[in-house]
Design a protein around this motif. Structure first.
Motif, PDB file in Angstrom:
ATOM      1  N   ARG A 106       0.852  -1.191   0.000  1.00 56.61           N
ATOM      2  CA  ARG A 106       0.000   0.000   0.000  1.00 56.61           C
ATOM      3  C   ARG A 106       0.882   1.233   0.000  1.00 56.61           C
ATOM      4  N   PRO A 107       0.510   2.250  -0.776  1.00 57.23           N
ATOM      5  CA  PRO A 107       1.309   3.475  -0.762  1.00 57.23           C
ATOM      6  C   PRO A 107       1.213   4.173   0.591  1.00 57.23           C
ATOM      7  N   LEU A 108       2.293   4.834   0.975  1.00 56.13           N
ATOM      8  CA  LEU A 108       2.355   5.494   2.267  1.00 56.13           C
ATOM      9  C   LEU A 108       2.395   7.006   2.109  1.00 56.13           C
ATOM     10  N   LYS A 109       1.921   7.688   3.151  1.00 58.96           N
ATOM     11  CA  LYS A 109       2.010   9.146   3.232  1.00 58.96           C
ATOM     12  C   LYS A 109       2.797   9.447   4.494  1.00 58.96           C
ATOM     13  N   LEU A 110       3.746  10.364   4.386  1.00 54.59           N
ATOM     14  CA  LEU A 110       4.604  10.714   5.512  1.00 54.59           C
ATOM     15  C   LEU A 110       4.391  12.185   5.848  1.00 54.59           C
ATOM     16  N   THR A 111       4.089  12.459   7.114  1.00 52.78           N
ATOM     17  CA  THR A 111       3.981  13.834   7.584  1.00 52.78           C
ATOM     18  C   THR A 111       5.175  14.104   8.487  1.00 52.78           C
ATOM     19  N   ILE A 112       5.995  15.061   8.083  1.00 51.88           N
ATOM     20  CA  ILE A 112       7.165  15.447   8.867  1.00 51.88           C
ATOM     21  C   ILE A 112       6.864  16.810   9.487  1.00 51.88           C
ATOM     22  N   THR A 113       6.981  16.890  10.800  1.00 53.90           N
ATOM     23  CA  THR A 113       6.718  18.136  11.507  1.00 53.90           C
ATOM     24  C   THR A 113       8.044  18.746  11.943  1.00 53.90           C
ATOM     25  N   PHE A 114       8.309  19.932  11.438  1.00 52.20           N
ATOM     26  CA  PHE A 114       9.469  20.712  11.854  1.00 52.20           C
ATOM     27  C   PHE A 114       9.009  21.587  13.012  1.00 52.20           C
ATOM     28  N   GLN A 115       9.656  21.459  14.151  1.00 57.06           N
ATOM     29  CA  GLN A 115       9.252  22.182  15.346  1.00 57.06           C
ATOM     30  C   GLN A 115       9.520  23.676  15.213  1.00 57.06           C
ATOM     31  N   LYS A 116       8.794  24.464  15.987  1.00 59.03           N
ATOM     32  CA  LYS A 116       8.953  25.912  16.001  1.00 59.03           C
ATOM     33  C   LYS A 116      10.334  26.264  16.553  1.00 59.03           C
ATOM     34  N   THR A 117      10.976  27.231  15.911  1.00 59.73           N
ATOM     35  CA  THR A 117      12.254  27.753  16.387  1.00 59.73           C
ATOM     36  C   THR A 117      12.110  29.255  16.601  1.00 59.73           C
ATOM     37  N   LYS A 118      13.187  29.890  17.036  1.00 61.95           N
ATOM     38  CA  LYS A 118      13.140  31.341  17.238  1.00 61.95           C
ATOM     39  C   LYS A 118      12.861  32.083  15.937  1.00 61.95           C
ATOM     40  N   LYS A 119      13.355  31.548  14.829  1.00 67.65           N
ATOM     41  CA  LYS A 119      13.214  32.230  13.535  1.00 67.65           C
ATOM     42  C   LYS A 119      12.082  31.689  12.667  1.00 67.65           C
ATOM     43  N   ASN A 120      11.647  30.457  12.930  1.00 65.17           N
ATOM     44  CA  ASN A 120      10.692  29.817  12.022  1.00 65.17           C
ATOM     45  C   ASN A 120       9.498  29.247  12.782  1.00 65.17           C
ATOM     46  N   PRO A 121       8.321  29.322  12.156  1.00 61.72           N
ATOM     47  CA  PRO A 121       7.144  28.707  12.778  1.00 61.72           C
ATOM     48  C   PRO A 121       7.169  27.185  12.591  1.00 61.72           C
ATOM     49  N   LYS A 122       6.302  26.513  13.299  1.00 54.56           N
ATOM     50  CA  LYS A 122       6.126  25.070  13.130  1.00 54.56           C
ATOM     51  C   LYS A 122       5.611  24.815  11.709  1.00 54.56           C
ATOM     52  N   VAL A 123       6.169  23.791  11.055  1.00 54.70           N
ATOM     53  CA  VAL A 123       5.785  23.480   9.675  1.00 54.70           C
ATOM     54  C   VAL A 123       5.516  21.988   9.561  1.00 54.70           C
ATOM     55  N   ASP A 124       4.381  21.633   8.948  1.00 53.55           N
ATOM     56  CA  ASP A 124       4.084  20.244   8.614  1.00 53.55           C
ATOM     57  C   ASP A 124       4.334  20.049   7.129  1.00 53.55           C
ATOM     58  N   LEU A 125       5.201  19.109   6.801  1.00 53.91           N
ATOM     59  CA  LEU A 125       5.519  18.785   5.419  1.00 53.91           C
ATOM     60  C   LEU A 125       4.916  17.417   5.124  1.00 53.91           C
ATOM     61  N   VAL A 126       3.942  17.370   4.216  1.00 51.58           N
ATOM     62  CA  VAL A 126       3.270  16.116   3.869  1.00 51.58           C
ATOM     63  C   VAL A 126       3.898  15.587   2.577  1.00 51.58           C
ATOM     64  N   LEU A 127       4.426  14.372   2.664  1.00 53.79           N
ATOM     65  CA  LEU A 127       5.105  13.778   1.521  1.00 53.79           C
ATOM     66  C   LEU A 127       4.361  12.545   1.022  1.00 53.79           C
ATOM     67  N   GLU A 128       4.212  12.483  -0.270  1.00 57.91           N
ATOM     68  CA  GLU A 128       3.710  11.309  -0.970  1.00 57.91           C
ATOM     69  C   GLU A 128       4.645  11.082  -2.139  1.00 57.91           C
ATOM     70  N   ILE A 129       4.425  10.023  -2.880  1.00 54.78           N
ATOM     71  CA  ILE A 129       5.235   9.773  -4.060  1.00 54.78           C
ATOM     72  C   ILE A 129       5.119  10.981  -4.990  1.00 54.78           C
ATOM     73  N   PHE A 130       6.224  11.431  -5.534  1.00 55.00           N
ATOM     74  CA  PHE A 130       6.371  12.560  -6.457  1.00 55.00           C
ATOM     75  C   PHE A 130       6.294  13.926  -5.779  1.00 55.00           C
ATOM     76  N   SER A 131       6.332  13.971  -4.440  1.00 52.08           N
ATOM     77  CA  SER A 131       6.431  15.253  -3.750  1.00 52.08           C
ATOM     78  C   SER A 131       7.823  15.823  -3.990  1.00 52.08           C
ATOM     79  N   SER A 132       7.916  17.135  -3.976  1.00 56.92           N
ATOM     80  CA  SER A 132       9.180  17.821  -4.198  1.00 56.92           C
ATOM     81  C   SER A 132       9.753  18.291  -2.868  1.00 56.92           C
ATOM     82  N   VAL A 133      11.061  18.076  -2.658  1.00 52.07           N
ATOM     83  CA  VAL A 133      11.736  18.498  -1.432  1.00 52.07           C
ATOM     84  C   VAL A 133      13.103  19.084  -1.778  1.00 52.07           C
ATOM     85  N   LYS A 134      13.667  19.795  -0.830  1.00 55.51           N
ATOM     86  CA  LYS A 134      15.012  20.363  -0.972  1.00 55.51           C
ATOM     87  C   LYS A 134      15.929  19.595  -0.021  1.00 55.51           C
TER      88      LYS A 134
END
Length: 173
Positions: A106-134
């Motif tokens: 079965r295909p999977l979906k991955l949610t990666i949560t980047f925690q809040k820092t002094k400079k950046n807000p909390k971010v949820d990155l949802v990845l599936e096949i063919f998602s683009s990342v840096k």
């Protein structure tokens, strides 16, 4: 009078052995060529660090995901401990509908949560096949293999040019 030669009377096992040897030599040559390309790329990236690359997710597993580097075609595996900052990972199986419901994986979906820092807000990155990342690429120590670090996504921001006057709040535009 015919100018053709008589067909060789080779044994089937003899021809099969020659074909198997040719295939093995071809496979080994391909592996050597691929290893040479990986080695050159690893040295290039080491000399030009930091090396940032746009990548596309090609596989999601329970504890990692694979990306293909668009500029090189290299496949890099990303693990939770190789993210830019502390993250949490949540993997979910996607529902399957249609005739392919009998497939084993079965295909999977991955949610990666980047925690809040002094400079950046909390971010949820949802990845599936063919998602683009840096990804930041580095050469592994004492190896020609590459290691990828998933970078925190930059939130979309609106940039305002302060030299341009707002037509609704200005008399002379």
């Amino acid at each position: 009078m015919s100018h053709y030669q008589e067909a060789p009377k080779w044994d089937v096992d003899y021809v099969s052995a020659i074909a198997a040897n040719c295939n093995a030599q071809k496979y080994n040559a391909k592996k050597a060529g691929d290893a040479s390309s990986e080695l050159f790329l690893a040295f290039y990236i080491e000399k030009n660090q930091p090396f940032y690359a746009d990548c596309v997710v090609v596989d999601i597993k329970q504890r990692s995901f694979d990306v293909i580097v668009l500029k090189t075609g290299s496949i890099i595996r990303i693990y939770p401990n190789t993210c830019q900052t502390k993250t949490t990972w949540k993997v979910e199986a996607l529902p399957i509908t249609g005739p392919e419901t009998q497939c084993e994986k079965r295909p999977l979906k991955l949610t990666i949560t980047f925690q809040k820092t002094k400079k950046n807000p909390k971010v949820d990155l949802v990845l599936e096949i063919f998602s683009s990342v840096k990804v930041r690429l580095e050469r592994k120590q004492n190896s020609y293999k590459l290691e990828g670090t998933l970078l925190r996504p930059i939130p979309k921001q609106v940039f305002v040019n302060k030299n341009i006057k707002d037509p609704e709040n200005s008399e002379n535009v």
